[in-house]
Design a protein around this motif. Structure first.
Motif, mmCIF file in Angstrom:
data_model
loop_
_atom_site.group_PDB
_atom_site.id
_atom_site.type_symbol
_atom_site.label_atom_id
_atom_site.label_comp_id
_atom_site.label_asym_id
_atom_site.label_seq_id
_atom_site.Cartn_x
_atom_site.Cartn_y
_atom_site.Cartn_z
ATOM 1 N N ASP A 492 53.695 47.536 0.373
ATOM 2 C CA ASP A 492 53.207 47.365 1.742
ATOM 3 C C ASP A 492 52.478 48.597 2.255
ATOM 4 O O ASP A 492 52.137 48.662 3.432
ATOM 5 C CB ASP A 492 54.353 46.994 2.690
ATOM 6 N N ASP A 493 52.245 49.579 1.375
ATOM 7 C CA ASP A 493 51.458 50.758 1.737
ATOM 8 C C ASP A 493 52.060 51.496 2.929
ATOM 9 O O ASP A 493 51.353 52.134 3.709
ATOM 10 C CB ASP A 493 50.008 50.350 2.042
ATOM 11 N N SER A 494 53.383 51.408 3.096
ATOM 12 C CA SER A 494 54.014 52.052 4.255
ATOM 13 C C SER A 494 54.457 53.476 3.951
ATOM 14 O O SER A 494 54.720 54.243 4.865
ATOM 15 C CB SER A 494 55.227 51.236 4.713
ATOM 16 N N PHE A 495 54.537 53.808 2.670
ATOM 17 C CA PHE A 495 55.114 55.099 2.292
ATOM 18 C C PHE A 495 54.363 55.675 1.105
ATOM 19 O O PHE A 495 54.035 54.973 0.155
ATOM 20 C CB PHE A 495 56.591 54.912 1.940
ATOM 21 N N THR A 496 54.076 56.968 1.178
ATOM 22 C CA THR A 496 53.365 57.641 0.080
ATOM 23 C C THR A 496 54.031 58.977 -0.202
ATOM 24 O O THR A 496 54.359 59.729 0.715
ATOM 25 C CB THR A 496 51.883 57.862 0.431
ATOM 26 N N VAL A 497 54.229 59.249 -1.497
ATOM 27 C CA VAL A 497 54.735 60.542 -1.949
ATOM 28 C C VAL A 497 53.590 61.288 -2.613
ATOM 29 O O VAL A 497 52.921 60.751 -3.501
ATOM 30 C CB VAL A 497 55.892 60.378 -2.954
ATOM 31 N N LEU A 498 53.355 62.512 -2.172
ATOM 32 C CA LEU A 498 52.365 63.371 -2.806
ATOM 33 C C LEU A 498 53.095 64.500 -3.511
ATOM 34 O O LEU A 498 53.854 65.234 -2.887
ATOM 35 C CB LEU A 498 51.394 63.946 -1.772
ATOM 36 N N ARG A 499 52.877 64.612 -4.802
ATOM 37 C CA ARG A 499 53.477 65.685 -5.588
ATOM 38 C C ARG A 499 52.576 65.930 -6.790
ATOM 39 O O ARG A 499 51.912 65.014 -7.284
ATOM 40 C CB ARG A 499 54.893 65.309 -6.041
ATOM 41 N N PRO A 500 52.518 67.165 -7.253
ATOM 42 C CA PRO A 500 51.660 67.459 -8.394
ATOM 43 C C PRO A 500 52.020 66.572 -9.589
ATOM 44 O O PRO A 500 53.210 66.354 -9.841
ATOM 45 C CB PRO A 500 51.959 68.930 -8.693
ATOM 46 N N PRO A 501 51.012 66.038 -10.317
ATOM 47 C CA PRO A 501 49.570 66.253 -10.136
ATOM 48 C C PRO A 501 48.905 65.265 -9.185
ATOM 49 O O PRO A 501 47.709 65.327 -8.983
ATOM 50 C CB PRO A 501 49.048 66.049 -11.567
ATOM 51 N N HIS A 502 49.688 64.323 -8.606
ATOM 52 C CA HIS A 502 49.100 63.310 -7.731
ATOM 53 C C HIS A 502 49.170 63.793 -6.284
ATOM 54 O O HIS A 502 50.210 63.687 -5.632
ATOM 55 C CB HIS A 502 49.839 61.974 -7.897
ATOM 56 N N THR A 503 48.076 64.332 -5.764
ATOM 57 C CA THR A 503 48.072 64.942 -4.435
ATOM 58 C C THR A 503 46.970 64.377 -3.549
ATOM 59 O O THR A 503 46.507 65.047 -2.630
ATOM 60 C CB THR A 503 47.912 66.466 -4.551
ATOM 61 N N SER A 504 46.548 63.141 -3.792
ATOM 62 C CA SER A 504 45.488 62.528 -2.986
ATOM 63 C C SER A 504 46.014 61.275 -2.308
ATOM 64 O O SER A 504 46.783 60.506 -2.898
ATOM 65 C CB SER A 504 44.280 62.181 -3.866
ATOM 66 N N LEU A 505 45.594 61.062 -1.066
ATOM 67 C CA LEU A 505 46.005 59.855 -0.331
ATOM 68 C C LEU A 505 45.255 58.624 -0.807
ATOM 69 O O LEU A 505 45.653 57.494 -0.505
ATOM 70 C CB LEU A 505 45.758 60.060 1.168
ATOM 71 N N ASP A 506 44.150 58.797 -1.508
ATOM 72 C CA ASP A 506 43.384 57.690 -2.086
ATOM 73 C C ASP A 506 43.003 56.632 -1.064
ATOM 74 O O ASP A 506 43.032 55.432 -1.346
ATOM 75 C CB ASP A 506 44.182 57.030 -3.234
ATOM 76 N N GLY A 507 42.691 57.064 0.134
ATOM 77 C CA GLY A 507 42.224 56.119 1.144
ATOM 78 C C GLY A 507 43.316 55.320 1.825
ATOM 79 O O GLY A 507 43.037 54.534 2.729
ATOM 80 N N SER A 529 46.703 60.294 12.226
ATOM 81 C CA SER A 529 47.363 59.771 13.427
ATOM 82 C C SER A 529 48.190 58.532 13.131
ATOM 83 O O SER A 529 49.033 58.149 13.940
ATOM 84 C CB SER A 529 46.318 59.447 14.501
ATOM 85 N N TYR A 530 47.980 57.905 11.969
ATOM 86 C CA TYR A 530 48.748 56.716 11.600
ATOM 87 C C TYR A 530 50.122 57.092 11.039
ATOM 88 O O TYR A 530 50.996 56.248 10.889
ATOM 89 C CB TYR A 530 47.981 55.884 10.567
ATOM 90 N N VAL A 531 50.337 58.365 10.689
ATOM 91 C CA VAL A 531 51.606 58.805 10.108
ATOM 92 C C VAL A 531 52.650 58.961 11.210
ATOM 93 O O VAL A 531 52.399 59.583 12.241
ATOM 94 C CB VAL A 531 51.432 60.135 9.347
ATOM 95 N N ARG A 532 53.829 58.392 10.979
ATOM 96 C CA ARG A 532 54.916 58.482 11.954
ATOM 97 C C ARG A 532 56.045 59.404 11.477
ATOM 98 O O ARG A 532 56.779 59.946 12.286
ATOM 99 C CB ARG A 532 55.488 57.075 12.232
ATOM 100 N N THR A 533 56.196 59.544 10.166
ATOM 101 C CA THR A 533 57.221 60.422 9.604
ATOM 102 C C THR A 533 56.585 61.306 8.541
ATOM 103 O O THR A 533 55.953 60.799 7.616
ATOM 104 C CB THR A 533 58.373 59.608 8.974
ATOM 105 N N LEU A 534 56.773 62.614 8.671
ATOM 106 C CA LEU A 534 56.262 63.571 7.688
ATOM 107 C C LEU A 534 57.417 64.417 7.181
ATOM 108 O O LEU A 534 58.118 65.059 7.964
ATOM 109 C CB LEU A 534 55.197 64.477 8.318
ATOM 110 N N SER A 535 57.637 64.402 5.877
ATOM 111 C CA SER A 535 58.665 65.245 5.264
ATOM 112 C C SER A 535 58.007 66.129 4.218
ATOM 113 O O SER A 535 57.201 65.656 3.415
ATOM 114 C CB SER A 535 59.780 64.390 4.638
ATOM 115 N N VAL A 536 58.346 67.405 4.252
ATOM 116 C CA VAL A 536 57.768 68.375 3.329
ATOM 117 C C VAL A 536 58.908 69.148 2.676
ATOM 118 O O VAL A 536 59.726 69.755 3.360
ATOM 119 C CB VAL A 536 56.819 69.349 4.058
#
Length: 866
Positions: A492-507, A529-536
């Motif tokens: 559902d494209d609601s959640f994305t994890v970015l971690r090396p080597p995959h660090t692009s939102l890809d649209g 602005s569409y992001v509601r939760t950011l965890s780093v």
């Protein structure tokens, strides 16, 4: 897929309730459209629940997508409205009046725009074709269960697969249980995680012994008791009418020596149905069930019933199975050993995953590139063909969960792989997202821990450590479960994890974004602005600073988690995130918190731990929605020390957790003001002075919900004067006292609910055991530099519930005496850094201990201990 839509709609309904009250206070003329939208969404909840698990058709999937999209659009409209028309708190009547007059005109345009958007959303909801018809069954029969439809299970094990490594040992153990000389019937439960090989094991035993019984049947349990009975009748070739099935079955089995297997039991109702229909005829009948639900082993269990916990494969067993299935008799080529070991490690001992991966690889060229691609797909692309064949086995467990538990399970995606998740942080995450249902007589934390325990019992979450009272302390999910979670989220494209080597939102436009060991600068100059939760979690070197404009890109953010991030000062742009409800900053180099913290009026949870902050600004008390304020400064040797927090009457009235604060603010005591925090369940306080004792005790008397209390004195030589509590905190379970004591306060000995007591630096001159032995529920006792005497003697029949005893740094102590009838349930004994010469203990007690850490040569086993 429908689970994410249910979560979105549920969140929208909660927000609509809040905004309705706010709009009515401004102007009642705008509320009609909002109430209509809420009513339509309430209707949608039942429809979405019924479609969970039956999302096979394109039409249904499109319909669920439409509902989720409209729910998210509504949430965005509410979020933007709240951003432009924030609530403000005022301490004085005059400023409040001026504010109301000014904002009556200022809020007119946002109110009008919001009402128009609600009208448009109402039209979209009505345009979703015939909601009632869809809900009643266009795409299949409805379900009354909140868990929805459950897909049929599929297995990677073939009928002739006898090569499962470790099955011989497990088969021998299970056979010994089944073939016990017992004339009465027995229920043997085989419990294990998804993919652990329960079905394969039971099948092997069933084939071996079914000839010893004159009646046998194998039933794969689907979703209802009625279906279970019908399938059993079919297996037994019984032709019976619908009216008397159970009676006919019972009569048929009464004279039989039976062997019945029920594969895939989930609920107590299903197990109860089996026990009701199968007679206890004293002919040695056996009922074997396989289940992932660990609670079932004890449901209506009799003394002769038993269970077998099927463990996952060892590292060696996993490698052996992988090689057998992938390479056959030739074995693993040397050039593939390293990559194959990495693949096996990711399988974490699950036979199902190993067999699924091996089946895939056995039909592919045995090249290093092919094996590397499979490893990477398991780690980074759980939704592809290889990952799907592994993770699909968890679908049965997932669709058995309620909508709330589905959300709780999916929330593990916020944390990095192999991350030991503190259960307290997890539960507060659920509370911050307002997913915990309020139950009468229970706090939100208690309900949250119940949710977590349910996930553990369903074999979806692994426990790393448990607390002294059995509550989960830290946990994780397996790679198998994590892959399933991420694959569900990506749909559902609601959640994305970015971690090396995959660090692009890809649209993509995920509403929840997690960066793991990535630099925050990669998000600069992007509209988020569409992001509601950011965890780093981690990322960047110590010299890298966070871009100043970064957080403006997240202006509608509701939750922000920064852990192990190179952060040297509090990001000022965070104060523009006025919709934040959950802010957690951990292990940073932040030295101060600006006064602008008061702008975060929606903040419910504020965690600032392992920082360099020593004092919070007075403006912190203006955060009137706070439920948790958890702070802590890094002291010498990374030991956490308290932070100064200003308190006054009327502030923090909803606060439940306050930790770790100093007993003074700007050299002025705040212990009297603590009495206003009547909803506290946990309090950790340091630098308490002796003269504050009476006021502190008066404050404790006001905290009726207090379950955990941690008190430290101002110095090692400062006495804690705590003998003034008259009204007991009856719910207190955990008590830590760090500081000198003249004697054990009498009220502590009347705490019937106390489970854990730690005394540190008490330096008591009298034996503390004489006072403490009357505590009826005490399970853990730690005495750290707590007693200056030479002999510590336990009385017979004392500490009847104690499980853990730890004695440390009692330098004057010479002898510890534990008679045979003391502490009959003791499991762990630790004695260290004491001047002891002897520890008298009986051989019987020594044999029952699970862990003994006592210096060599100190244990003595006299024939009789007087």
């Amino acid at each position: 897929m429908a689970a994410s839509a249910v979560a979105a709609v549920t969140a929208v309904i909660t927000l609509l309730d809040k905004v309705l009250q706010f709009v009515k206070n401004r102007s009642d003329g705008y509320s009609a459209n909002i109430e209509d939208v809420k009513r339509l969404f309430c209707t949608l909840i039942a429809y979405l629940t019924d479609t969970e698990g039956v999302e096979a058709t394109e039409g249904l999937m499109d319909r669920v997508d439409q509902v989720r999209d409209v729910a998210n659009e509504t949430k965005d409209a509410i979020t933007e409205f709240m951003y432009h028309v924030p609530e403000h708190c005022h301490d004085y009547w005059f400023t409040k009046t001026c504010h109301d007059v000014a904002h009556f005109f200022k809020d007119f345009v946002p109110l009008h725009q919001f009402s128009s958007r609600m009208k448009a959303i109402k039209r979209k909801l009505k345009a979703i074709d015939e909601l009632d018809r869809l809900r009643v069954g266009t795409f299949g029969a409805t379900s009354s269960s909140s868990a929805g439809k459950v897909p049929l299970r599929t297995y990677s094990f073939s009928r002739n697969d006898h090569l499962l490594v470790g099955i011989e040992e497990n088969k021998k153990a299970l056979l010994s249980l089944v073939c016990r000389e017992e004339s009465k019937d027995m229920v043997i439960s085989v419990i294990g995680d998804a993919g652990s090989g329960k079905t394969a094991l039971i099948r092997e035993v069933y084939q071996m012994i079914k000839g010893n019984f004159n009646c046998n049947a194998w039933v794969s349990v689907l979703s209802s008791c009625e279906g279970l009975i019908e399938n059993l009748c079919e297996e037994l070739c019984l032709s019976v009418g619908p009216a008397n099935k159970m009676k006919r079955l019972h009569s048929y089995l009464q004279p039989q020596s039976y062997l019945l297997v029920f594969d895939g039991i989930w609920t107590e109702d299903e197990l109860g149905c089996i026990k009701n229909v199968v007679p206890d005829n004293n002919l040695g009948g056996r009922i074997l069930i396989s289940t992932r639900n660990r609670n079932l082993a004890s449901y209506r269990a009799r003394s002769r019933d038993c269970s077998y916990d099927l463990k996952l494969l060892t590292e060696f067993g996993s490698w052996q199975l992988f090689c057998n299935k992938t390479f056959g008799a030739t074995g693993c080529p040397n050039f593939l050993v390293d990559c194959s070991e990495k693949i096996v490690k990711r399988c974490e001992g699950s036979p199902h995953v190993i067999v699924a991966v091996s089946d895939f690889l056995s039909n592919k060229p045995h090249t290093l590139m092919e094996f590397m691609n499979v490893h990477d797909s398991l780690k980074y692309e759980p939704g592809d063909h290889v990952g799907h064949s592994c993770y699909s086995i968890l679908s049965t467990s997932y669709y058995r969960l309620s909508s709330i538990l589905k959300y709780c399970f999916l929330s593990f995606r916020f944390f990095p792989e192999d991350y030991s998740i503190p259960s307290e942080e997890l539960v507060w995450l659920w509370i911050g997202d307002e997913k915990i249902e309020q139950k009468r007589g229970k706090t939100l934390m208690q309900v949250g821990y119940e949710y977590l325990e349910k996930l553990v019992q369903m074999s979806l979450v692994q426990v790393i450590t448990r607390d002294f009272d059995g509550r989960v302390k830290s946990c994780r999910v397996s790679n198998l479960a994590r892959g399933f979670i991420i694959s569900k989220s990506e749909k559902d494209d609601s959640f994305t994890v970015l971690r090396p080597p995959h660090t692009s939102l890809d649209g993509g436009k995920p509403r929840q974004l997690s960066l793991q060991n990535c630099s925050l600068s990669m998000l600069q100059n992007k509209d988020l602005s569409y992001v509601r939760t950011l965890s780093v979690f981690g990322g960047g070197d110590s010299s890298e600073s966070i871009p100043k404009s970064l957080f403006y890109n997240f202006r509608y953010l509701s939750a922000l988690f920064l852990e192990n991030v190179a952060l040297h000062c509090f990001p000022k742009k965070v104060f523009q995130l006025t919709l934040l409800t959950h802010l957690r900053l951990r292990n940073t180099r932040i030295k101060s918190v600006p006064k602008s913290i008061k702008k975060l009026q929606n903040l419910r949870i504020f965690t600032l731990e392992e920082s360099l902050v020593t004092s919070l600004p007075r403006e912190i008390i203006q955060l009137r929605s706070l439920l948790r304020l958890s702070v802590g400064c890094q002291g010498i040797n990374d030991v956490a020390v308290g932070v100064e927090v200003f308190l006054r009457s009327g502030c923090f009235t909803s606060l439940q957790i306050l930790s770790l604060i100093k007993a003074n603010y700007k050299n002025k005591s705040i212990v009297k003001e603590l009495g206003n925090l009547t909803n506290l369940t946990e309090l950790r306080i340091t630098e308490l002075k002796k003269e504050d004792g009476k006021d502190f005790c008066a404050s404790i008397e006001m905290m009726e919900h207090l379950s955990s209390l941690d008190v430290n004195s101002a110095s090692n030589e400062e006495y804690l004067d705590l003998g003034y509590v008259m009204k007991l905190p009856k719910l207190l379970k955990n008590l830590y006292l760090g500081g000198r004591l003249e004697e054990i306060p009498a009220w502590i000995c009347r705490l019937d609910s106390l489970l854990k007591l730690i005394l540190k630096g008490s330096k008591l001159q009298t034996n503390p055991l004489e006072a403490l032995q009357v505590l009826p529920s005490l399970e853990v006792l730690h005495l750290h530099d707590a007693y200056n005497g030479q002999v510590l003697k336990f009385s017979a029949k004392s500490f009847l519930e104690l499980r853990v005893l730890e004695i440390e740094n009692c330098s004057q102590l010479d002898i510890v005496v534990i008679p045979g009838r003391a502490m009959p349930k003791l499991q762990k004994l630790i004695v260290k850094n004491c001047g002891l010469t002897r520890v008298h203990i009986t051989k019987k007690m020594h044999s029952q201990l699970e862990e003994v850490l006592v210096p060599p040569g100190l244990l003595c086993f006299p024939v009789a201990i007087n």
